[in-house]
Write an enzyme that holds these catalytic residues in place. Structure first.
Site, PDB file in Angstrom:
ATOM      1  N   CYS A  42      -6.868  56.636 -44.332  1.00 24.03           N
ATOM      2  CA  CYS A  42      -6.851  55.885 -45.588  1.00 24.03           C
ATOM      3  C   CYS A  42      -8.256  55.418 -45.983  1.00 24.03           C
ATOM      4  CB  CYS A  42      -5.853  54.730 -45.520  1.00 24.03           C
ATOM      5  SG  CYS A  42      -5.434  54.069 -47.155  1.00 24.03           S
TER       6      CYS A  42
ATOM      7  N   HIS B 134      -0.888  57.521 -43.636  1.00 33.59           N
ATOM      8  CA  HIS B 134      -0.927  56.594 -42.500  1.00 33.59           C
ATOM      9  C   HIS B 134      -0.091  57.125 -41.328  1.00 33.59           C
ATOM     10  CE1 HIS B 134      -2.944  52.983 -44.224  1.00 33.59           C
ATOM     11  NE2 HIS B 134      -2.575  53.561 -45.362  1.00 33.59           N
TER      12      HIS B 134
ATOM     13  N   GLU C  40      -0.345  56.318 -38.343  1.00 29.34           N
ATOM     14  CA  GLU C  40      -0.120  55.246 -37.353  1.00 29.34           C
ATOM     15  C   GLU C  40       1.150  54.456 -37.636  1.00 29.34           C
ATOM     16  OE1 GLU C  40      -1.362  52.717 -40.648  1.00 29.34           O
ATOM     17  OE2 GLU C  40      -1.898  54.746 -40.027  1.00 29.34           O
TER      18      GLU C  40
END
Length: 254
Positions: free
Chosen positions: A110, A218, A220
């Site tokens: 990001c 994202h 994660e």
């Protein structure tokens, strides 16, 4: 065996009347768990340390996402919407340069993806979250965190690219939680993935042999629930241990 040491960029965030160095835990946890790496958090305090001091000690760098935006002055624009974190900008861009000079890998998520594009001479489009767009790249304002990350769209992977070869497929469905992204692609970066509206969603490069890989989405977020997200950090772990990134030929601009 000693695990590779991954440097993870921190941000400056308000903490009451003070300032804290912050890394959201999910970035650190996903990287340490799925890349099987140790981690060192790098403060965004270029006034107190040099990027080269950190780069010399780590095996790779992960530039995280953040609520703050890269200052448009960094890519030659006059104005833009904050919040800004100028010390994060300075440290991240210096870290990218220092890591590449040492031939060490750099990964971005990001904001980190956007920092890499700027470091390579690219610019950013700051209107991608506009709800009037045919494909808004951010959920409506004010929704809960789970709903924000549930905002998703497909991306097509570049044939022969790092991600297409690693995942053995030509597309993914990813979360979309960004108000800005690539406008002009940085020199020497290869497009790894793009959204249906043409917005670049992932890039790679190997300047001087230094592996670079970054995604706008994202991985994660709830990484245990998504094979491609786990796979991104698997790539990170393999590169930290010496695997090469063979990027597709660089696209000169969009």
């Amino acid at each position: 065996m000693t695990r590779p040491l991954l440097g993870i960029s921190a941000c400056n965030r308000p903490f009451g009347e003070e300032t804290a160095q912050v890394v959201i835990d999910r970035y650190m946890e996903a990287a340490m768990r799925h890349a099987d790496a140790a981690a060192l958090l790098i403060p965004a305090r270029p006034d107190l340390m040099r990027a080269s001091e950190a780069a010399a000690r780590i095996d790779g760098l992960l530039l995280t996402g953040s609520p703050s935006n890269v200052d448009p002055a960094r890519y030659g624009d006059a104005d833009g919407n904050g919040p800004f974190d100028p010390a994060r900008d300075e440290m991240s861009l210096a870290l990218i340069d220092a890591m590449i000079a040492l031939g060490k890998p750099v990964f971005g998520i990001c904001r980190g993806f956007q920092e890499i594009n700027v470091a390579f001479g690219g610019t950013l489009d700051r209107g991608l979250g506009d709800p009037a767009r045919a494909l808004p790249h951010h959920a409506a304002e004010g929704v809960p965190l789970d709903a924000m990350f549930a905002h998703r769209h497909d991306v097509r992977l570049t044939p022969g690219g790092v991600l297409a070869r690693a995942f053995g497929r030509d597309g993914l469905t990813v979360n979309s939680v960004h108000f800005q992204g690539v406008e002009r692609l940085g020199e020497g970066l290869s497009v790894e993935a793009a959204a249906p509206d043409g917005v670049i969603e992932a890039v790679s490069a190997s300047p001087g042999g230094a592996p670079v890989l970054a995604v706008q989405w994202h991985p994660e977020w709830q990484s245990d629930r998504d094979a491609a997200s786990t796979g991104f950090f698997g790539i990170l772990g393999r590169v930290l241990r010496g695997d090469a990134i063979a990027a597709a030929p660089a696209k000169k601009g969009v």
